[in-house]
Write a protein that holds these residues in place. Structure first.
Motif, PDB file in Angstrom:
ATOM      1  N   PRO A 102       0.815  -1.219   0.000  1.00  0.00           N
ATOM      2  CA  PRO A 102       0.000   0.000   0.000  1.00  0.00           C
ATOM      3  C   PRO A 102       0.850   1.272   0.000  1.00  0.00           C
ATOM      4  O   PRO A 102       1.736   1.423   0.844  1.00  0.00           O
ATOM      5  CB  PRO A 102      -0.797  -0.128   1.311  1.00  0.00           C
ATOM      6  CG  PRO A 102      -0.862  -1.592   1.578  1.00  0.00           C
ATOM      7  CD  PRO A 102       0.447  -2.135   1.096  1.00  0.00           C
ATOM      8  N   PRO A 103       0.605   2.173  -0.924  1.00  0.00           N
ATOM      9  CA  PRO A 103       1.413   3.404  -1.000  1.00  0.00           C
ATOM     10  C   PRO A 103       1.423   4.194   0.296  1.00  0.00           C
ATOM     11  O   PRO A 103       2.441   4.787   0.663  1.00  0.00           O
ATOM     12  CB  PRO A 103       0.746   4.190  -2.133  1.00  0.00           C
ATOM     13  CG  PRO A 103       0.062   3.157  -2.966  1.00  0.00           C
ATOM     14  CD  PRO A 103      -0.395   2.097  -2.001  1.00  0.00           C
ATOM     15  N   GLU A 104       0.291   4.196   1.003  1.00  0.00           N
ATOM     16  CA  GLU A 104       0.212   4.991   2.228  1.00  0.00           C
ATOM     17  C   GLU A 104       1.040   4.404   3.368  1.00  0.00           C
ATOM     18  O   GLU A 104       1.260   5.064   4.392  1.00  0.00           O
ATOM     19  CB  GLU A 104      -1.250   5.136   2.680  1.00  0.00           C
ATOM     20  CG  GLU A 104      -1.960   3.833   3.048  1.00  0.00           C
ATOM     21  CD  GLU A 104      -2.653   3.176   1.872  1.00  0.00           C
ATOM     22  OE1 GLU A 104      -3.652   2.472   2.106  1.00  0.00           O
ATOM     23  OE2 GLU A 104      -2.193   3.379   0.733  1.00  0.00           O
ATOM     24  N   LEU A 105       1.524   3.168   3.187  1.00  0.00           N
ATOM     25  CA  LEU A 105       2.325   2.532   4.230  1.00  0.00           C
ATOM     26  C   LEU A 105       3.810   2.441   3.866  1.00  0.00           C
ATOM     27  O   LEU A 105       4.616   1.997   4.692  1.00  0.00           O
ATOM     28  CB  LEU A 105       1.793   1.120   4.518  1.00  0.00           C
ATOM     29  CG  LEU A 105       0.373   1.004   5.073  1.00  0.00           C
ATOM     30  CD1 LEU A 105       0.004  -0.461   5.284  1.00  0.00           C
ATOM     31  CD2 LEU A 105       0.243   1.774   6.381  1.00  0.00           C
ATOM     32  N   LYS A 106       4.169   2.836   2.653  1.00  0.00           N
ATOM     33  CA  LYS A 106       5.552   2.644   2.206  1.00  0.00           C
ATOM     34  C   LYS A 106       6.562   3.416   3.056  1.00  0.00           C
ATOM     35  O   LYS A 106       7.696   2.977   3.245  1.00  0.00           O
ATOM     36  CB  LYS A 106       5.689   3.021   0.730  1.00  0.00           C
ATOM     37  CG  LYS A 106       5.065   1.979  -0.187  1.00  0.00           C
ATOM     38  CD  LYS A 106       5.376   2.214  -1.648  1.00  0.00           C
ATOM     39  CE  LYS A 106       4.831   1.070  -2.497  1.00  0.00           C
ATOM     40  NZ  LYS A 106       5.105   1.242  -3.936  1.00  0.00           N
ATOM     41  N   THR A 140      -4.162  -2.613   6.042  1.00  0.00           N
ATOM     42  CA  THR A 140      -4.460  -1.181   6.164  1.00  0.00           C
ATOM     43  C   THR A 140      -5.652  -0.938   7.079  1.00  0.00           C
ATOM     44  O   THR A 140      -5.676   0.051   7.813  1.00  0.00           O
ATOM     45  CB  THR A 140      -4.735  -0.570   4.775  1.00  0.00           C
ATOM     46  OG1 THR A 140      -5.757  -1.321   4.111  1.00  0.00           O
ATOM     47  CG2 THR A 140      -3.476  -0.581   3.920  1.00  0.00           C
ATOM     48  N   ALA A 152      -5.279   1.284  10.398  1.00  0.00           N
ATOM     49  CA  ALA A 152      -6.027   2.540  10.391  1.00  0.00           C
ATOM     50  C   ALA A 152      -6.649   2.837  11.744  1.00  0.00           C
ATOM     51  O   ALA A 152      -6.941   4.001  12.057  1.00  0.00           O
ATOM     52  CB  ALA A 152      -7.110   2.494   9.315  1.00  0.00           C
ATOM     53  N   ARG A 184       6.484   3.651   6.091  1.00  0.00           N
ATOM     54  CA  ARG A 184       6.638   2.925   7.363  1.00  0.00           C
ATOM     55  C   ARG A 184       7.327   1.574   7.176  1.00  0.00           C
ATOM     56  O   ARG A 184       7.526   0.846   8.135  1.00  0.00           O
ATOM     57  CB  ARG A 184       5.267   2.712   8.013  1.00  0.00           C
ATOM     58  CG  ARG A 184       4.546   3.996   8.344  1.00  0.00           C
ATOM     59  CD  ARG A 184       3.140   3.749   8.854  1.00  0.00           C
ATOM     60  NE  ARG A 184       3.128   2.955  10.076  1.00  0.00           N
ATOM     61  CZ  ARG A 184       2.012   2.578  10.701  1.00  0.00           C
ATOM     62  NH1 ARG A 184       0.825   2.934  10.204  1.00  0.00           N
ATOM     63  NH2 ARG A 184       2.082   1.852  11.802  1.00  0.00           N
ATOM     64  N   ASN A 242      -3.482  -6.865   1.796  1.00  0.00           N
ATOM     65  CA  ASN A 242      -3.171  -5.465   2.064  1.00  0.00           C
ATOM     66  C   ASN A 242      -4.390  -4.705   2.584  1.00  0.00           C
ATOM     67  O   ASN A 242      -4.251  -3.776   3.391  1.00  0.00           O
ATOM     68  CB  ASN A 242      -2.626  -4.798   0.807  1.00  0.00           C
ATOM     69  CG  ASN A 242      -1.212  -5.220   0.491  1.00  0.00           C
ATOM     70  OD1 ASN A 242      -0.435  -5.534   1.385  1.00  0.00           O
ATOM     71  ND2 ASN A 242      -0.874  -5.247  -0.784  1.00  0.00           N
ATOM     72  N   TYR A 243      -5.553  -5.084   2.143  1.00  0.00           N
ATOM     73  CA  TYR A 243      -6.775  -4.469   2.670  1.00  0.00           C
ATOM     74  C   TYR A 243      -6.907  -4.751   4.165  1.00  0.00           C
ATOM     75  O   TYR A 243      -7.211  -3.845   4.962  1.00  0.00           O
ATOM     76  CB  TYR A 243      -8.002  -4.989   1.924  1.00  0.00           C
ATOM     77  CG  TYR A 243      -9.308  -4.486   2.502  1.00  0.00           C
ATOM     78  CD1 TYR A 243      -9.783  -3.216   2.179  1.00  0.00           C
ATOM     79  CD2 TYR A 243     -10.059  -5.273   3.380  1.00  0.00           C
ATOM     80  CE1 TYR A 243     -10.969  -2.744   2.715  1.00  0.00           C
ATOM     81  CE2 TYR A 243     -11.239  -4.814   3.927  1.00  0.00           C
ATOM     82  CZ  TYR A 243     -11.698  -3.537   3.592  1.00  0.00           C
ATOM     83  OH  TYR A 243     -12.873  -3.068   4.139  1.00  0.00           O
TER      84      TYR A 243
END
Length: 230
Positions: free
Chosen positions: A161-165, A205, A209, A167, A201-202
């Motif tokens: 997931p791009p929003e976790l890269k 995240t 979240a 981290r 990945n769903y």
């Protein structure tokens, strides 16, 4: 056209053709300059050395295919286009490989920078995702990593997931069936295989979240993810 004019025209064409052939094969077309473009990591000197072109060689004696093959053997070079530029220049247009990840050799701190296909570009590097756990002891620029675990790890990185890269600390890939990710806060994520990555990945995240601190998250079974609180 009258026969005489036909003969004159034919003779002129033959003369021009013969002159062009003579110029192309003459010693006048001698190599003076090897121009290199498109290179950033492979130096101009490295490309020229790999091309192995001697000053003064006739341009007609230079095989574009052979020069391209020699230059493309450099670790950073994906391919090279070789062009004869009359009267005395060879232009080599280089397309370089794109770095994709760092791989760690064994349990040590030595790393190699590789492209997406596993070609080793250089020793060390920074600013790219780290893949650890591969059955790798030593490698050299130009080698290609053929471990199935490497391909699985790159697939995981591509889908992460791009929003976790930001981290992501490293990917652990001892085998294609034992993939895992360590986040910068030491959260250990178990993926297992690279199958069903969108679903895994769903789950990941969704759990993260919530903002709760986790010691580990297991998404091997996308329909039954598990997590251990920190």
């Amino acid at each position: 056209m009258k026969p005489r004019r036909v003969l004159i025209a034919a003779g002129a064409a033959l003369a021009l053709g013969g002159a062009a052939f003579g110029v192309w094969n003459s010693s006048w077309l001698k190599l003076e300059t090897v121009q290199v473009t498109g290179n950033h990591h492979a130096t101009t000197q490295q490309v020229q050395a790999a091309a192995a072109l001697s000053p003064g060689v006739r341009l007609t004696a230079v095989s574009s295919a052979q020069v391209s093959a020699r230059v493309s053997a450099l670790p950073w070079v994906a391919d090279a286009t070789v062009t004869h530029v009359l009267p005395s220049r060879i232009r080599i247009s280089v397309r370089e490989r794109t770095p994709a990840a760092l791989v760690q050799a064994g349990a040590g701190a030595h790393t190699y920078l590789v492209d997406h296909s596993g070609v080793v570009l250089q020793d060390g590097g920074a600013g790219y995702p780290l893949i650890a756990g591969l059955p790798l002891t030593v490698s050299y620029p130009g080698d290609r990593l053929s471990f199935p675990a490497f391909g699985a790890a790159m697939g995981l990185l591509d889908a992460f997931p791009p929003e976790l890269k930001a981290r992501l600390a490293w990917v652990n890939a001892p085998s294609p069936d034992l993939l895992g990710v360590i986040l910068t806060d030491k959260t250990a994520i178990t993926y297992g295989t690279a199958d069903s990555l969108p679903e895994k990945n769903y789950d990941l995240t969704t759990l993260l979240a919530a903002g709760k601190p986790y010691a580990s998250i297991d998404v091997r079974s996308p329909t039954h993810p598990a997590a251990t609180a920190r």
